[in-house]
Design a protein around this motif. Structure first.
Motif, mmCIF file in Angstrom:
data_model
loop_
_atom_site.group_PDB
_atom_site.id
_atom_site.type_symbol
_atom_site.label_atom_id
_atom_site.label_comp_id
_atom_site.label_asym_id
_atom_site.label_seq_id
_atom_site.Cartn_x
_atom_site.Cartn_y
_atom_site.Cartn_z
ATOM 1 N N PRO A 190 0.814 -1.229 0.000
ATOM 2 C CA PRO A 190 0.000 0.000 0.000
ATOM 3 C C PRO A 190 0.842 1.272 0.000
ATOM 4 O O PRO A 190 0.486 2.264 -0.643
ATOM 5 C CB PRO A 190 -0.831 -0.131 1.281
ATOM 6 N N LEU A 191 1.976 1.260 0.708
ATOM 7 C CA LEU A 191 2.838 2.437 0.742
ATOM 8 C C LEU A 191 3.459 2.717 -0.619
ATOM 9 O O LEU A 191 3.750 3.865 -0.960
ATOM 10 C CB LEU A 191 3.935 2.255 1.793
ATOM 11 N N SER A 192 3.631 1.668 -1.420
ATOM 12 C CA SER A 192 4.238 1.879 -2.739
ATOM 13 C C SER A 192 3.347 2.718 -3.645
ATOM 14 O O SER A 192 3.835 3.339 -4.597
ATOM 15 C CB SER A 192 4.554 0.529 -3.413
ATOM 16 N N TRP A 193 2.051 2.764 -3.352
ATOM 17 C CA TRP A 193 1.147 3.618 -4.138
ATOM 18 C C TRP A 193 1.264 5.074 -3.716
ATOM 19 O O TRP A 193 1.086 5.979 -4.527
ATOM 20 C CB TRP A 193 -0.300 3.139 -3.974
ATOM 21 N N THR A 194 1.550 5.338 -2.460
ATOM 22 C CA THR A 194 1.668 6.721 -1.993
ATOM 23 C C THR A 194 3.092 7.250 -2.128
ATOM 24 O O THR A 194 3.304 8.462 -2.173
ATOM 25 C CB THR A 194 1.215 6.853 -0.524
ATOM 26 N N GLN A 195 4.070 6.330 -2.205
ATOM 27 C CA GLN A 195 5.467 6.726 -2.382
ATOM 28 C C GLN A 195 6.112 5.889 -3.493
ATOM 29 O O GLN A 195 7.082 5.153 -3.264
ATOM 30 C CB GLN A 195 6.242 6.561 -1.073
ATOM 31 N N PRO A 196 5.596 5.998 -4.719
ATOM 32 C CA PRO A 196 6.109 5.156 -5.807
ATOM 33 C C PRO A 196 7.554 5.449 -6.187
ATOM 34 O O PRO A 196 8.314 4.532 -6.500
ATOM 35 C CB PRO A 196 5.157 5.453 -6.968
ATOM 36 N N ALA A 197 7.953 6.721 -6.174
ATOM 37 C CA ALA A 197 9.318 7.059 -6.564
ATOM 38 C C ALA A 197 10.330 6.546 -5.537
ATOM 39 O O ALA A 197 11.387 6.005 -5.896
ATOM 40 C CB ALA A 197 9.459 8.571 -6.745
ATOM 41 N N LEU A 198 10.009 6.704 -4.240
ATOM 42 C CA LEU A 198 10.901 6.206 -3.205
ATOM 43 C C LEU A 198 10.992 4.679 -3.256
ATOM 44 O O LEU A 198 12.069 4.104 -3.083
ATOM 45 C CB LEU A 198 10.408 6.647 -1.825
ATOM 46 N N THR A 199 9.871 4.030 -3.510
ATOM 47 C CA THR A 199 9.869 2.572 -3.656
ATOM 48 C C THR A 199 10.786 2.147 -4.786
ATOM 49 O O THR A 199 11.560 1.184 -4.652
ATOM 50 C CB THR A 199 8.434 2.068 -3.910
ATOM 51 N N ALA A 200 10.743 2.870 -5.903
ATOM 52 C CA ALA A 200 11.617 2.555 -7.034
ATOM 53 C C ALA A 200 13.086 2.764 -6.686
ATOM 54 O O ALA A 200 13.950 1.970 -7.058
ATOM 55 C CB ALA A 200 11.230 3.405 -8.237
ATOM 56 N N GLU A 201 13.377 3.828 -5.954
ATOM 57 C CA GLU A 201 14.765 4.117 -5.595
ATOM 58 C C GLU A 201 15.357 2.997 -4.748
ATOM 59 O O GLU A 201 16.485 2.553 -4.983
ATOM 60 C CB GLU A 201 14.856 5.451 -4.841
ATOM 61 N N TYR A 202 14.626 2.543 -3.738
ATOM 62 C CA TYR A 202 15.151 1.508 -2.850
ATOM 63 C C TYR A 202 15.031 0.114 -3.467
ATOM 64 O O TYR A 202 16.000 -0.647 -3.505
ATOM 65 C CB TYR A 202 14.390 1.522 -1.514
ATOM 66 N N THR A 203 13.842 -0.217 -3.934
ATOM 67 C CA THR A 203 13.535 -1.594 -4.308
ATOM 68 C C THR A 203 14.054 -1.959 -5.687
ATOM 69 O O THR A 203 14.372 -3.126 -5.948
ATOM 70 C CB THR A 203 12.011 -1.809 -4.216
ATOM 71 N N ALA A 204 14.166 -0.977 -6.582
ATOM 72 C CA ALA A 204 14.661 -1.235 -7.935
ATOM 73 C C ALA A 204 16.092 -0.734 -8.109
ATOM 74 O O ALA A 204 17.034 -1.519 -8.207
ATOM 75 C CB ALA A 204 13.734 -0.576 -8.961
ATOM 76 N N LEU A 205 16.268 0.570 -8.106
ATOM 77 C CA LEU A 205 17.589 1.138 -8.381
ATOM 78 C C LEU A 205 18.602 0.782 -7.307
ATOM 79 O O LEU A 205 19.806 0.684 -7.581
ATOM 80 C CB LEU A 205 17.483 2.655 -8.530
#
Length: 321
Positions: free
Chosen positions: A85-100
């Motif tokens: 659920p947090l990934s919907w409200t903080q998608p860019a931060l999720t991408a920074e940590y979880t992907a990049l």
């Protein structure tokens, strides 16, 4: 003595993995992001047995420093923004940590310790709305939330570094796995905790979402054992880590309340606000490959896991009074 570096040490999986590696005789390093408020409750009992290194998946230099210093034989990346659920409200931060963040870590390994064996914590969320059930290691990725998208990127980057640079890098596609160290915002722990609170007179009701939603749940200790086994093989490969069966939220609720001798229907209500947008999607993993090639399978069945967690919550609440 083998050396291992764990990112996400303070999380559920990181703490259990550290225990397992210490039992196996490893020297264990943990990468921890410095913050003004401590978050070491899950690893307080490991004080003095694990060497803590400061680092952050957002900072390439800190990752290179950590890998260069520890010179680990094995690296387990368990760190990410993991709450869907947090990934919907903080998608860019999720991408920074979880992907990049995974790209930064892979590049640090390539540059500083290219013979290290690397485990990437992938997720069943990469499948999203799968076109087959159960899912296998060959099922197409169709993620349906920012967290799943980020995990899909990390998964394929791990495979690409294996193919392009010859790194020993593996992905473990973990399905939902639980333990007493799980956060209470996750539905399994929310339910076992809720049953314990009601039993002890500390709460009167428990609000949940779709009771007919089904999940593939297993025990976190079983999952981290699979992670370790993956890095002991001669050749790197990717595996699904799951229970291989599904249970509904309703069944989970009934089992948890049975453990405390209460009729769940008297205390549980449905709140549409807790429904997930992809609730109709049911994920269940095939464990045929990991069972066949690694001789791994879960040791804790569903009912035993529920009982274990309810008992823990009852004990914890009793000691707190």
């Amino acid at each position: 003595m083998k050396k291992a570096l764990i990112t996400g040490l303070t999380g559920q999986d990181g703490s259990y993995l550290a225990e397992l590696l210490l039992e196996q005789g490893y020297q264990v390093f943990g990468l921890v992001r410095r913050s003004s408020s401590g978050n070491a409750d899950r690893i307080s009992h490991l004080s003095g047995t694990v060497e803590i290194l400061s680092g952050d998946l957002l900072d390439q230099c800190s990752l290179m420093d950590a890998v260069s210093y520890a010179q680990p034989d094995e690296i387990y990346n368990l760190a990410s923004q993991s709450y869907v659920p947090l990934s919907w409200t903080q998608p860019a931060l999720t991408a920074e940590y979880t992907a990049l963040g995974v790209s930064r870590l892979l590049e640090s390994i390539r540059r500083c310790k290219s013979d290290a064996r690397f485990y990437q914590a992938s997720s069943s969320e990469v499948f999203g709305q799968p076109d087959e059930s159960p899912q296998t290691e060959r099922t197409a990725f169709r993620p349906r939330n920012p967290y799943g998208v980020a995990k899909a990127y990390a998964h394929w980057m791990t495979i690409n570094y294996r193919q392009q640079y010859g790194l020993y890098s593996c992905c473990g596609v973990t399905y939902t796995h639980e333990s007493p160290r799980r956060g209470t915002e996750f539905v399994f722990r929310k339910i076992t905790r809720g049953a314990a609170l009601i039993k002890m007179g500390l709460a009167k009701e428990l609000k949940l979402g779709n009771l007919d939603a089904k999940r593939d749940w297993c025990y976190a200790k079983d999952a981290v054992r699979a992670m370790w086994m993956m890095l002991q093989q001669e050749q790197p490969d990717d595996y699904i880590i799951a229970s291989g069966e599904t249970h509904s939220v309703r069944e989970l609720v009934q089992t948890a309340f049975d453990c405390v001798g209460l009729n769940w229907e008297e205390y549980v209500s449905v709140d549409p606000n807790f429904y997930r947008p992809d609730e109709a999607v049911q994920l269940v993993g095939s464990i045929d490959k990991i069972r066949r090639q690694l001789n791994w399978e879960p040791q804790y069945p569903f009912k035993q896991l529920v009982e274990l967690m309810v008992d823990h919550d009852l004990k914890e609440l009793s000691e707190a009074q």
